[in-house]
Design a protein around this motif. Structure first.
Motif, mmCIF file in Angstrom:
data_model
loop_
_atom_site.group_PDB
_atom_site.id
_atom_site.type_symbol
_atom_site.label_atom_id
_atom_site.label_comp_id
_atom_site.label_asym_id
_atom_site.label_seq_id
_atom_site.Cartn_x
_atom_site.Cartn_y
_atom_site.Cartn_z
ATOM 1 N N CYS A 273 0.842 -1.198 0.000
ATOM 2 C CA CYS A 273 0.000 0.000 0.000
ATOM 3 C C CYS A 273 0.879 1.250 0.000
ATOM 4 O O CYS A 273 1.742 1.406 0.850
ATOM 5 N N SER B 42 -0.644 4.405 -0.289
ATOM 6 C CA SER B 42 -1.517 5.545 -0.004
ATOM 7 C C SER B 42 -0.951 6.329 1.181
ATOM 8 O O SER B 42 -0.051 5.846 1.876
ATOM 9 N N VAL C 289 -1.510 7.214 4.375
ATOM 10 C CA VAL C 289 -1.279 6.748 5.750
ATOM 11 C C VAL C 289 -0.130 5.741 5.784
ATOM 12 O O VAL C 289 0.770 5.819 6.638
ATOM 13 N N CYS C 290 -0.136 4.808 4.869
ATOM 14 C CA CYS C 290 0.948 3.814 4.830
ATOM 15 C C CYS C 290 2.268 4.466 4.437
ATOM 16 O O CYS C 290 3.329 4.094 4.949
ATOM 17 N N CYS D 125 -5.079 2.435 -0.937
ATOM 18 C CA CYS D 125 -5.461 2.043 0.422
ATOM 19 C C CYS D 125 -6.190 0.689 0.450
ATOM 20 O O CYS D 125 -7.123 0.456 -0.303
ATOM 21 N N LEU D 126 -5.731 -0.164 1.334
ATOM 22 C CA LEU D 126 -6.331 -1.491 1.485
ATOM 23 C C LEU D 126 -7.411 -1.508 2.567
ATOM 24 O O LEU D 126 -7.939 -2.555 2.913
ATOM 25 N N GLY D 127 -7.702 -0.337 3.113
ATOM 26 C CA GLY D 127 -8.773 -0.229 4.110
ATOM 27 C C GLY D 127 -8.372 -0.710 5.492
ATOM 28 O O GLY D 127 -9.231 -1.008 6.325
ATOM 29 N N GLN D 128 -7.067 -0.792 5.746
ATOM 30 C CA GLN D 128 -6.567 -1.262 7.047
ATOM 31 C C GLN D 128 -5.568 -0.260 7.609
ATOM 32 O O GLN D 128 -4.533 -0.646 8.157
ATOM 33 N N CYS D 129 -5.900 1.017 7.478
ATOM 34 C CA CYS D 129 -4.943 2.069 7.828
ATOM 35 C C CYS D 129 -4.490 2.011 9.288
ATOM 36 O O CYS D 129 -3.409 2.487 9.623
HETATM 37 S S1 FES Z 1 -3.364 3.868 3.560
HETATM 38 FE FE1 FES Z 1 -2.558 1.851 3.563
HETATM 39 S S2 FES Z 1 -4.167 0.582 4.265
HETATM 40 FE FE2 FES Z 1 -5.008 2.615 4.187
#
Ligand code: FES
Length: 160
Positions: A75, A77, A79-80, A116-120
């Motif tokens: 990921c 995105s 946050v990651c 994003c994998l929805g596990q931020c």
């Molecule tokens: S930004 Fe990586 S899982 Fe949401």
């Protein structure tokens, strides 16, 4: 399941396009959409090949090139990224000896990035096939990869 069976799981309607493409990709041992498979879907739905190609090119979950047995999606995105996904990507590349979009020599892994994998809450994270792995650190990467061993080829004949 042969290709005709895959096609006829769904009525020939445009609303089934993505489902059909997913089915064909999942049934391909190299996890990609071949030109002949896309042509079959185009013919079945009675739409131009170019339209199929456009859809496959647009969605990152589809691949036009053969891939490895396991697909690693790191990921990237925000946050990651802030939690260090680039460091994880570098470590994955170092251990697998490949870059993004590449497949290991023995065909075991393909390395890709994803949104994003929805596990931020457990960032940084990645998915290996359908399995999510979070709270990644460079030190954990080796242990995680060891859960996916290279299959040994059977040797013919007797030894000794
Ligand atoms: S930004 Fe990586 S899982 Fe949401």
């Amino acid at each position: 399941m042969d290709k005709s069976d895959i096609l006829h799981k769904y009525p020939p309607s445009m609303e089934n396009l993505l489902l059909l493409l997913h089915e064909f990709q999942n049934h391909n041992p190299r996890k990609y959409l071949s030109r002949s498979d896309m042509q079959l879907v185009a013919k079945y739905l009675n739409i131009p090949f170019g339209q199929i190609y456009g859809v496959v090119s647009y969605y990152s979950l589809f691949s036009l090139t053969p891939r490895g047995k396991h697909i690693i999606r790191i990921c990237c995105s925000p946050v990651c990224s802030m939690a260090g996904s680039n460091t994880i990507l570098v470590e994955l590349g170092r251990q697998l000896e490949i870059g993004l979009g590449e497949t290991t020599a023995e065909g075991l892994f393909t390395l890709e990035s994803t949104e994003c994998l929805g596990q931020c809450d457990t960032a940084p994270g990645m998915a290996i096939d359908e399995v999510y792995v979070g709270n990644l650190t460079p030190k954990r990467i080796k242990t995680i990869l060891q859960k996916y061993p290279v299959e040994k080829k059977r040797t013919q004949g007797r030894q000794g």
